[in-house]
Design a protein around this motif. Structure first.
Motif, PDB file in Angstrom:
ATOM      1  N   MET A  14       6.759   4.333 -13.104  1.00 25.27           N
ATOM      2  CA  MET A  14       7.033   2.995 -12.582  1.00 25.27           C
ATOM      3  C   MET A  14       8.474   2.868 -12.105  1.00 25.27           C
ATOM      4  N   THR A  35       0.571  -0.082  -7.996  1.00 20.94           N
ATOM      5  CA  THR A  35       1.579  -1.129  -7.799  1.00 20.94           C
ATOM      6  C   THR A  35       2.239  -1.007  -6.427  1.00 20.94           C
ATOM      7  N   PHE A  94      -5.641  -2.105 -15.411  1.00 18.64           N
ATOM      8  CA  PHE A  94      -5.073  -2.345 -14.082  1.00 18.64           C
ATOM      9  C   PHE A  94      -6.059  -2.078 -12.954  1.00 18.64           C
ATOM     10  N   ARG A 149      -1.745   4.123 -11.967  1.00 18.10           N
ATOM     11  CA  ARG A 149      -1.156   2.813 -12.227  1.00 18.10           C
ATOM     12  C   ARG A 149       0.066   2.579 -11.328  1.00 18.10           C
ATOM     13  N   ALA A 150       0.935   3.576 -11.254  1.00 17.41           N
ATOM     14  CA  ALA A 150       2.159   3.430 -10.473  1.00 17.41           C
ATOM     15  C   ALA A 150       1.852   3.294  -8.985  1.00 17.41           C
ATOM     16  N   LYS A 209      10.002   1.744  -8.363  1.00 17.48           N
ATOM     17  CA  LYS A 209      11.067   0.744  -8.203  1.00 17.48           C
ATOM     18  C   LYS A 209      12.266   1.335  -7.472  1.00 17.48           C
ATOM     19  N   GLY A 265       7.346  -0.835  -4.016  1.00 15.31           N
ATOM     20  CA  GLY A 265       6.458  -1.906  -4.428  1.00 15.31           C
ATOM     21  C   GLY A 265       5.720  -2.511  -3.251  1.00 15.31           C
ATOM     22  N   GLY A 266       4.414  -2.365  -3.206  1.00 21.25           N
ATOM     23  CA  GLY A 266       3.605  -2.896  -2.114  1.00 21.25           C
ATOM     24  C   GLY A 266       3.707  -2.141  -0.808  1.00 21.25           C
ATOM     25  N   ASP A 282      -8.447  -2.391 -10.069  1.00 24.91           N
ATOM     26  CA  ASP A 282      -8.726  -3.447  -9.091  1.00 24.91           C
ATOM     27  C   ASP A 282      -9.827  -2.954  -8.159  1.00 24.91           C
TER      28      ASP A 282
END
Length: 335
Positions: A22, A58, A80, A54-55, A26, A31-32, A82
């Motif tokens: 994560m 995100t 997480f 997971r990372a 960052k 992110g996105g 989706d």
């Protein structure tokens, strides 16, 4: 490119200052930023595959995640997952038929793949085990399944590549490639000569991961498809469950190992760095460890070393393995 050397210079065990997956997202400002991009990850029912998913989730990517045990994977991913941009796909790494079916399932949903992460793997079966195709289990699971999977997904990887985001293949290899000095002869990949030894088998399969990445880069780097190999480090996962009890007990008493041990979020960091680092854009044929490009060192005998052995780069052997792998998975010879 972020620098993570300080945390790795003096490790203090799981959860220390070394980066997590994560944190990589960052630090890279991702992110996105992978919205509209497609990522395929193998082996997401346990270990670092889950944290890798997971990372990258995100980062907004659409994820196709393969697992042998779908119920187990669903539980592992439940926090997480989706369903609007993540799909689980059944794939048994020891079955070439299952690999073909998984690739077909994915290609029915998407014609572009930006990142392929070959994460699934097994380690150190004490006795020789063969798949239904007659392939030694480490080589079949860690290398041949991923080799076939890549070949089937290759058109989608090539189609997805663009000047601003070239496609990447990330092979999760291991410092275990250092246990011996090369591949078996072509007529003994599967220990047909009766000389099976667990560490040799595992080492061969992990060296094959590196060779595959190097050969992908050699063949397709010029057209925007790159490949990198990754040593995730010594990670506290269940992958070593087939090790003898006495070996596990000895490892538990090894203070050097315990200091270098990473937790799962840290263990996924180099894989994620390989997948998204802006500093690696357009690059391939590199062996990565501790979120950096590794150095060569034949003198460091530690299997936990982040350095690579000199024989990890050998164009003749990489070409031999590629040719032999095509035959082993039933694909025609290429150029």
């Amino acid at each position: 490119m972020a620098y993570y050397g300080e945390g790795h210079a003096d490790p203090k065990g799981p959860g220390d200052a070394r980066p997590t997956a994560m944190q990589i997202i960052k630090d890279e400002g991702m992110g996105g930023k992978l919205a509209g991009k497609v990522v395929v990850i193998t082996g997401v029912s346990s270990g670092i595959g889950i944290e890798t998913a997971r990372a990258l989730g995100t980062a907004g990517a659409t994820l196709y995640l393969t697992a042998r045990d779908l119920p187990k994977a669903k539980v592992a991913l439940r926090d997480f997952f989706d369903p609007s941009r993540m799909e689980l796909v059944q794939m048994e790494q020891t079955s070439l038929t299952s690999v073909r079916a998984a690739a077909e399932t994915i290609l029915e949903k998407t014609r572009t793949i930006n990142i392929l992460i070959a994460n699934a793997g097994v380690v150190v079966f004490q006795n020789l085990q063969l798949t239904d195709s007659g392939h030694e289990l480490h080589l079949a699971t860690n290398h041949l399944s991923h080799f076939l999977f890549f070949q089937l997904l290759k058109p989608a990887l090539l189609t997805a590549s663009s000047p601003d985001f070239q496609s990447r293949v990330v092979m999760v290899a291991s410092s275990g490639h250092r246990r011996r000095s090369g591949l078996n002869p072509s007529d003994n990949y599967h220990f047909q000569n009766g000389d099976y030894e667990p560490n040799r088998a595992y080492s061969q399969s992990k060296l094959a991961n590196i060779y595959m990445a190097n050969e992908i880069e050699r063949r397709y780097g010029s057209v925007g498809l790159h490949a990198l190999s990754v040593h995730p480090g010594a990670v506290a996962t269940a992958i070593g469950r087939h090790l003898p009890v006495e070996v596990i007990q000895k490892m538990a008493q090894n203070q050097g190992l315990l200091r270098n041990l990473k937790d799962i979020p840290q263990g996924a960091a180099t894989t994620v760095w390989a997948a998204v680092s802006k500093g690696l854009e357009g690059k391939g044929g590199l062996y990565l460890s501790d979120c950096s490009v590794a150095e060569e060192d034949d003198l460091d005998e530690s299997i936990y070393s982040g350095k690579y052995a000199s024989y990890a780069f050998n164009p003749d052997e990489e070409a031999r393995l590629w040719k032999d792998s095509l035959e082993m998975v039933g694909l025609p010879k290429d150029e």
